[in-house]
Design a protein around this motif. Sequence first.
Motif, PDB file in Angstrom:
ATOM      1  N   UNK A 107     -72.232  -0.074 -28.084  1.00  0.00           N
ATOM      2  CA  UNK A 107     -72.498  -0.651 -26.785  1.00  0.00           C
ATOM      3  C   UNK A 107     -73.860  -0.082 -26.226  1.00  0.00           C
ATOM      4  N   UNK A 108     -73.887  -0.191 -24.835  1.00  0.00           N
ATOM      5  CA  UNK A 108     -75.101   0.299 -24.217  1.00  0.00           C
ATOM      6  C   UNK A 108     -75.341   1.814 -24.098  1.00  0.00           C
ATOM      7  N   UNK A 109     -73.988   2.458 -24.395  1.00  0.00           N
ATOM      8  CA  UNK A 109     -73.836   4.035 -24.150  1.00  0.00           C
ATOM      9  C   UNK A 109     -73.967   4.416 -25.807  1.00  0.00           C
ATOM     10  N   UNK A 110     -73.729   3.523 -26.697  1.00  0.00           N
ATOM     11  CA  UNK A 110     -73.948   4.101 -27.888  1.00  0.00           C
ATOM     12  C   UNK A 110     -72.532   4.335 -28.691  1.00  0.00           C
ATOM     13  N   UNK A 111     -71.318   3.836 -27.875  1.00  0.00           N
ATOM     14  CA  UNK A 111     -70.172   3.833 -28.540  1.00  0.00           C
ATOM     15  C   UNK A 111     -69.957   3.078 -29.586  1.00  0.00           C
ATOM     16  N   UNK A 112     -69.710   3.058 -30.699  1.00  0.00           N
ATOM     17  CA  UNK A 112     -69.287   2.237 -31.660  1.00  0.00           C
ATOM     18  C   UNK A 112     -67.902   1.664 -31.510  1.00  0.00           C
ATOM     19  N   UNK A 113     -67.015   2.537 -31.085  1.00  0.00           N
ATOM     20  CA  UNK A 113     -65.525   2.121 -31.060  1.00  0.00           C
ATOM     21  C   UNK A 113     -65.202   1.516 -29.591  1.00  0.00           C
ATOM     22  N   UNK A 172     -77.064   8.761 -37.023  1.00  0.00           N
ATOM     23  CA  UNK A 172     -76.829   7.817 -38.354  1.00  0.00           C
ATOM     24  C   UNK A 172     -78.291   7.812 -39.206  1.00  0.00           C
ATOM     25  N   UNK A 173     -78.372   6.621 -39.995  1.00  0.00           N
ATOM     26  CA  UNK A 173     -79.614   6.951 -40.892  1.00  0.00           C
ATOM     27  C   UNK A 173     -80.236   5.281 -40.796  1.00  0.00           C
ATOM     28  N   UNK A 174     -80.051   4.507 -39.712  1.00  0.00           N
ATOM     29  CA  UNK A 174     -80.616   3.286 -39.558  1.00  0.00           C
ATOM     30  C   UNK A 174     -81.893   3.195 -38.684  1.00  0.00           C
ATOM     31  N   UNK A 175     -82.754   4.309 -38.495  1.00  0.00           N
ATOM     32  CA  UNK A 175     -83.647   4.390 -37.566  1.00  0.00           C
ATOM     33  C   UNK A 175     -83.520   4.680 -36.160  1.00  0.00           C
ATOM     34  N   UNK A 176     -84.492   5.177 -35.444  1.00  0.00           N
ATOM     35  CA  UNK A 176     -84.130   5.643 -34.069  1.00  0.00           C
ATOM     36  C   UNK A 176     -83.885   4.276 -33.232  1.00  0.00           C
ATOM     37  N   UNK A 177     -84.026   3.175 -33.545  1.00  0.00           N
ATOM     38  CA  UNK A 177     -83.810   1.952 -33.078  1.00  0.00           C
ATOM     39  C   UNK A 177     -82.381   1.575 -32.893  1.00  0.00           C
ATOM     40  N   UNK A 178     -81.475   2.092 -33.561  1.00  0.00           N
ATOM     41  CA  UNK A 178     -80.214   1.850 -33.468  1.00  0.00           C
ATOM     42  C   UNK A 178     -79.514   2.818 -32.799  1.00  0.00           C
ATOM     43  N   UNK A 179     -78.526   2.157 -32.098  1.00  0.00           N
ATOM     44  CA  UNK A 179     -77.607   3.010 -31.058  1.00  0.00           C
ATOM     45  C   UNK A 179     -78.368   3.774 -30.022  1.00  0.00           C
ATOM     46  N   UNK A 180     -77.970   5.013 -29.867  1.00  0.00           N
ATOM     47  CA  UNK A 180     -78.600   5.926 -28.784  1.00  0.00           C
ATOM     48  C   UNK A 180     -79.886   6.592 -29.367  1.00  0.00           C
ATOM     49  N   UNK A 181     -80.821   5.944 -29.479  1.00  0.00           N
ATOM     50  CA  UNK A 181     -82.089   6.774 -30.097  1.00  0.00           C
ATOM     51  C   UNK A 181     -81.804   7.263 -31.662  1.00  0.00           C
ATOM     52  N   UNK A 182     -80.977   6.247 -32.329  1.00  0.00           N
ATOM     53  CA  UNK A 182     -80.458   6.934 -33.788  1.00  0.00           C
ATOM     54  C   UNK A 182     -79.060   7.342 -33.694  1.00  0.00           C
ATOM     55  N   UNK A 183     -78.482   7.740 -32.903  1.00  0.00           N
ATOM     56  CA  UNK A 183     -77.350   8.434 -32.740  1.00  0.00           C
ATOM     57  C   UNK A 183     -76.114   7.357 -32.087  1.00  0.00           C
ATOM     58  N   UNK A 184     -74.787   7.636 -32.444  1.00  0.00           N
ATOM     59  CA  UNK A 184     -73.629   6.765 -32.230  1.00  0.00           C
ATOM     60  C   UNK A 184     -72.650   7.920 -31.646  1.00  0.00           C
ATOM     61  N   UNK A 185     -71.777   7.286 -30.806  1.00  0.00           N
ATOM     62  CA  UNK A 185     -70.643   8.082 -30.217  1.00  0.00           C
ATOM     63  C   UNK A 185     -69.415   7.250 -30.502  1.00  0.00           C
ATOM     64  N   UNK A 186     -68.336   8.289 -30.703  1.00  0.00           N
ATOM     65  CA  UNK A 186     -66.995   8.072 -31.061  1.00  0.00           C
ATOM     66  C   UNK A 186     -66.037   8.861 -30.209  1.00  0.00           C
ATOM     67  N   UNK A 187     -64.944   8.366 -29.871  1.00  0.00           N
ATOM     68  CA  UNK A 187     -63.666   9.106 -29.447  1.00  0.00           C
ATOM     69  C   UNK A 187     -63.016   9.927 -30.575  1.00  0.00           C
ATOM     70  N   UNK A 188     -62.320  10.976 -30.447  1.00  0.00           N
ATOM     71  CA  UNK A 188     -61.423  11.595 -31.234  1.00  0.00           C
ATOM     72  C   UNK A 188     -60.185  10.493 -31.394  1.00  0.00           C
ATOM     73  N   UNK A 189     -59.925   9.869 -30.721  1.00  0.00           N
ATOM     74  CA  UNK A 189     -58.722   8.929 -30.633  1.00  0.00           C
ATOM     75  C   UNK A 189     -58.894   8.072 -31.927  1.00  0.00           C
ATOM     76  N   UNK A 190     -60.266   7.677 -31.959  1.00  0.00           N
ATOM     77  CA  UNK A 190     -60.659   6.607 -33.251  1.00  0.00           C
ATOM     78  C   UNK A 190     -60.479   7.571 -34.664  1.00  0.00           C
TER      79      UNK A 190
END
Length: 270
Positions: free
Chosen positions: A189-195, A237-255
């Motif tokens: 999503x726009x914040x970088x959350x995958x879940x 992540x390892x899909x370039x800095x164009x993915x997610x939040x400048x290359x990073x993703x977020x996830x909750x510990x509930x996931x």
Amino acid sequence: MPLDHGTLVHRYARHTRLGRHQVLDARSLAWVHTHTGGTLKPAAHTPRIPVLDQEDLFAQGIRVSGVVAGGEDVDALGSCTGNAGAAAVSVLLTDAEAKTAGLDVSSAKRAEEWAIGLYAQASALDNADGVFPPDDSGSSGLGIAKALKRRGLVGHYQHATTAAALASLLQTGPVLLGVPWFKAWFEPDRHGFVDHGDWAASPVAGGHEICVIALEQVVQDHAGHIEAESTVIRFRNSWSSSWGDHGDGLMTLATYQQLRRYIDALQLRA
């Protein structure tokens, strides 16, 4: 499927963006970290290498045949395990140690080439079906840890098998996290959350290795128990800095808790 001194818990189909299998070793699982209680705090461990990209290798000027003997020149590799391992170990090494190890922390191209070489070594150490090269058949977090230990770049590694233990390990350093990757997660999503949304209703695309680099937010109740739905981890992540939040993703510990039996988490130690 039994392996030498270990068990292959789950093997995923090949995918150029996803190349992780879940491999656990009974001996290394004896080194399981436990959280002994106390307050957990947000913590961050930024990799010293740039965000890597296991795809678009040609555009990066990378020829696999020049990196790994016997490798075929392809535009993408399922080398997420090597990429995650490179990100994690870059946090541990000093400038001198990184230079001696051949890891150029200033160049995305050369760091990606280093990660590909690490992936090849881990693939052989896994003892799973297929070895890269010639088979781009995937690897595991455990294989990466063994390869880095063989190179003398880490002394040991510890596993986490609970949300509290994972959050506790993140107090001191990054954590390699092998996960089942859902198709919905390709588009954060726009914040970088995958879940986000009804992600669990989407099919699993394959296995993926990521490097958790921060306990972004942590919430505990009055008894010190983690409130997993409100506790957030950040991963590189390892899909370039164009993915997610400048290359990073977020996830909750509930996931994490929901998928825990399919996840392996380990921290590299000096």
